[in-house]
Scaffold this motif. Structure first.
Motif, short mmCIF file in Angstrom:
data_model
loop_
_atom_site.label_atom_id
_atom_site.label_comp_id
_atom_site.label_asym_id
_atom_site.label_seq_id
_atom_site.Cartn_x
_atom_site.Cartn_y
_atom_site.Cartn_z
N HIS A 50 -42.59 14.71 -16.14
CA HIS A 50 -43.99 14.57 -15.75
C HIS A 50 -44.11 14.34 -14.25
O HIS A 50 -44.58 15.21 -13.53
CB HIS A 50 -44.65 13.45 -16.55
CG HIS A 50 -46.05 13.18 -16.15
ND1 HIS A 50 -46.48 11.92 -15.79
CD2 HIS A 50 -47.11 13.99 -16.03
CE1 HIS A 50 -47.76 11.98 -15.47
NE2 HIS A 50 -48.17 13.23 -15.61
N LEU A 51 -43.68 13.19 -13.77
CA LEU A 51 -43.79 12.90 -12.33
C LEU A 51 -42.49 12.33 -11.76
O LEU A 51 -42.52 11.57 -10.78
CB LEU A 51 -44.95 11.94 -12.05
CG LEU A 51 -46.34 12.55 -12.19
CD1 LEU A 51 -47.41 11.51 -11.96
CD2 LEU A 51 -46.54 13.72 -11.23
N TRP A 52 -41.38 12.66 -12.37
CA TRP A 52 -40.04 12.36 -11.85
C TRP A 52 -39.69 10.88 -11.82
O TRP A 52 -38.85 10.46 -11.04
CB TRP A 52 -39.82 13.00 -10.50
CG TRP A 52 -39.73 14.48 -10.49
CD1 TRP A 52 -39.94 15.32 -11.53
CD2 TRP A 52 -39.41 15.31 -9.39
NE1 TRP A 52 -39.77 16.61 -11.15
CE2 TRP A 52 -39.46 16.65 -9.82
CE3 TRP A 52 -39.12 15.08 -8.06
CZ2 TRP A 52 -39.19 17.72 -8.99
CZ3 TRP A 52 -38.85 16.15 -7.23
CH2 TRP A 52 -38.89 17.46 -7.69
N CYS A 53 -40.29 10.07 -12.67
CA CYS A 53 -39.82 8.70 -12.84
C CYS A 53 -38.50 8.77 -13.61
O CYS A 53 -38.17 9.82 -14.17
CB CYS A 53 -40.84 7.88 -13.63
SG CYS A 53 -42.38 7.60 -12.77
N LEU A 54 -37.77 7.67 -13.69
CA LEU A 54 -36.52 7.66 -14.45
C LEU A 54 -36.76 7.03 -15.82
O LEU A 54 -37.19 5.89 -15.92
CB LEU A 54 -35.44 6.88 -13.69
CG LEU A 54 -35.05 7.47 -12.34
CD1 LEU A 54 -33.94 6.65 -11.71
CD2 LEU A 54 -34.64 8.92 -12.46
N TRP A 55 -36.47 7.80 -16.86
CA TRP A 55 -36.67 7.32 -18.23
C TRP A 55 -35.38 6.67 -18.73
O TRP A 55 -34.33 6.76 -18.10
CB TRP A 55 -37.11 8.46 -19.15
CG TRP A 55 -36.08 9.53 -19.30
CD1 TRP A 55 -35.89 10.61 -18.51
CD2 TRP A 55 -35.08 9.61 -20.32
NE1 TRP A 55 -34.83 11.36 -18.96
CE2 TRP A 55 -34.32 10.77 -20.07
CE3 TRP A 55 -34.74 8.83 -21.41
CZ2 TRP A 55 -33.24 11.15 -20.87
CZ3 TRP A 55 -33.67 9.21 -22.22
CH2 TRP A 55 -32.95 10.37 -21.93
N VAL A 106 -44.43 12.77 -27.04
CA VAL A 106 -45.60 11.94 -26.78
C VAL A 106 -45.74 11.83 -25.27
O VAL A 106 -44.75 11.85 -24.55
CB VAL A 106 -45.44 10.52 -27.40
CG1 VAL A 106 -46.53 9.57 -26.93
CG2 VAL A 106 -45.43 10.58 -28.91
N GLY A 107 -46.97 11.70 -24.80
CA GLY A 107 -47.21 11.47 -23.39
C GLY A 107 -47.44 12.74 -22.61
O GLY A 107 -47.44 13.84 -23.16
N PRO A 108 -47.66 12.60 -21.30
CA PRO A 108 -48.02 13.76 -20.48
C PRO A 108 -46.96 14.86 -20.44
O PRO A 108 -47.30 16.04 -20.36
CB PRO A 108 -48.26 13.17 -19.10
CG PRO A 108 -47.83 11.77 -19.14
CD PRO A 108 -47.67 11.36 -20.55
N ALA A 109 -45.68 14.52 -20.52
CA ALA A 109 -44.64 15.57 -20.51
C ALA A 109 -44.71 16.43 -21.77
O ALA A 109 -44.32 17.59 -21.76
CB ALA A 109 -43.26 14.96 -20.36
N SER A 110 -45.23 15.86 -22.86
CA SER A 110 -45.28 16.61 -24.12
C SER A 110 -46.35 17.70 -24.12
O SER A 110 -46.29 18.61 -24.93
CB SER A 110 -45.52 15.67 -25.31
OG SER A 110 -46.82 15.13 -25.27
N PRO A 130 -40.88 25.73 -19.96
CA PRO A 130 -39.77 24.82 -20.23
C PRO A 130 -39.97 23.41 -19.72
O PRO A 130 -39.05 22.60 -19.82
CB PRO A 130 -38.62 25.50 -19.48
CG PRO A 130 -39.25 26.10 -18.28
CD PRO A 130 -40.61 26.57 -18.76
N SER A 131 -41.13 23.09 -19.17
CA SER A 131 -41.34 21.79 -18.53
C SER A 131 -41.61 20.65 -19.51
O SER A 131 -42.17 19.63 -19.12
CB SER A 131 -42.49 21.90 -17.52
OG SER A 131 -42.11 22.72 -16.45
N ASN A 132 -41.22 20.81 -20.76
CA ASN A 132 -41.36 19.73 -21.74
C ASN A 132 -40.02 19.34 -22.36
O ASN A 132 -39.97 18.48 -23.23
CB ASN A 132 -42.36 20.11 -22.84
CG ASN A 132 -41.90 21.30 -23.65
OD1 ASN A 132 -40.96 22.00 -23.27
ND2 ASN A 132 -42.56 21.54 -24.76
N THR A 133 -38.93 19.95 -21.91
CA THR A 133 -37.60 19.66 -22.45
C THR A 133 -36.64 19.39 -21.30
O THR A 133 -36.54 20.18 -20.36
CB THR A 133 -37.08 20.83 -23.31
OG1 THR A 133 -38.04 21.09 -24.34
CG2 THR A 133 -35.75 20.51 -23.94
N LEU A 134 -35.93 18.25 -21.36
CA LEU A 134 -35.05 17.80 -20.29
C LEU A 134 -33.83 18.70 -20.10
O LEU A 134 -33.31 19.27 -21.06
CB LEU A 134 -34.56 16.38 -20.58
CG LEU A 134 -35.64 15.31 -20.62
CD1 LEU A 134 -35.12 14.07 -21.34
CD2 LEU A 134 -36.10 14.97 -19.21
N ALA A 135 -33.36 18.77 -18.86
CA ALA A 135 -32.08 19.43 -18.57
C ALA A 135 -30.98 18.65 -19.28
O ALA A 135 -31.07 17.43 -19.43
CB ALA A 135 -31.84 19.47 -17.07
#
Length: 181
Positions: free
Chosen positions: A100-105, A134-138, A143-148
């Motif tokens: 979403h905005l490059w915070c660290l999960w 869930v959340g803005p990334a969802s 491909p911007s909803n699945t992590l590398a």
């Protein structure tokens, strides 16, 4: 004004990209998964439903290795999600940079949680697929909803190695951008 104009005139010729982290410059050979305590990860001793932060690609330079774009959540899945197996399917490593905005999960192993959560805006990631649910990334388009992610190989003694990644949206994904699931 003259100095500013001169600086702007030469700005296109400065290789600014050389100063940014470039995961494609990573080694094209498999490398061991080194845990924060300095030991190599072993599938026989790394507990199920547990996560550690690993650095890839590691340079040996403390300042460079502290960059967020080199940090990965190395997760052994919970038993009910396949973490009880002693093969590479029991482990995952996802870029810690939220899409979403490059915070660290972070991965939370608590009962009833067992997911990745971003503290900034509440995006939550499935530990099996790395996809936000869930959340803005969802709500971002693929491909911007699945992590590398990284892929692994385990030797006969149980030691875990990272296979050379291909940082494209169709392969391992792009850090901070995502991958097609």
């Amino acid at each position: 004004m003259g100095a500013a104009g001169t600086g702007l005139a030469f700005a296109p010729f400065v290789p600014f990209g050389n100063y940014m982290p470039n995961p494609n410059s990573a080694s094209l050979e498999k490398v061991p998964v080194i845990l924060p305590d300095g030991t190599q990860a072993n599938i026989n001793t790394f507990p199920a439903n547990h996560a550690e932060v690993i650095t890839y690609p590691s340079t040996g330079d403390a300042a460079l290795d502290a960059e967020a774009f080199r940090k990965w959540q190395f997760i052994r899945l919970p038993e009910e999600l396949g973490g009880g197996k002693n093969d590479a399917s029991a482990i995952r490593a996802y870029s810690m940079v939220c899409l979403h905005l490059w915070c660290l999960w972070k991965y939370w192993p608590d009962e009833g949680r067992k997911r990745g959560e971003c503290p900034c805006h509440g995006s939550m990631y499935d530990p099996v697929t790395g996809t936000a649910f869930v959340g803005p990334a969802s709500v971002q388009a693929a491909p911007s909803n699945t992590l590398a992610q990284l892929t692994f190989e385990i030797d006969s003694d149980g030691f875990v190695f990272i296979l050379p990644p291909k940082f494209t949206a169709n392969e391992n994904g792009v850090i901070g951008y995502g991958r097609f699931a």
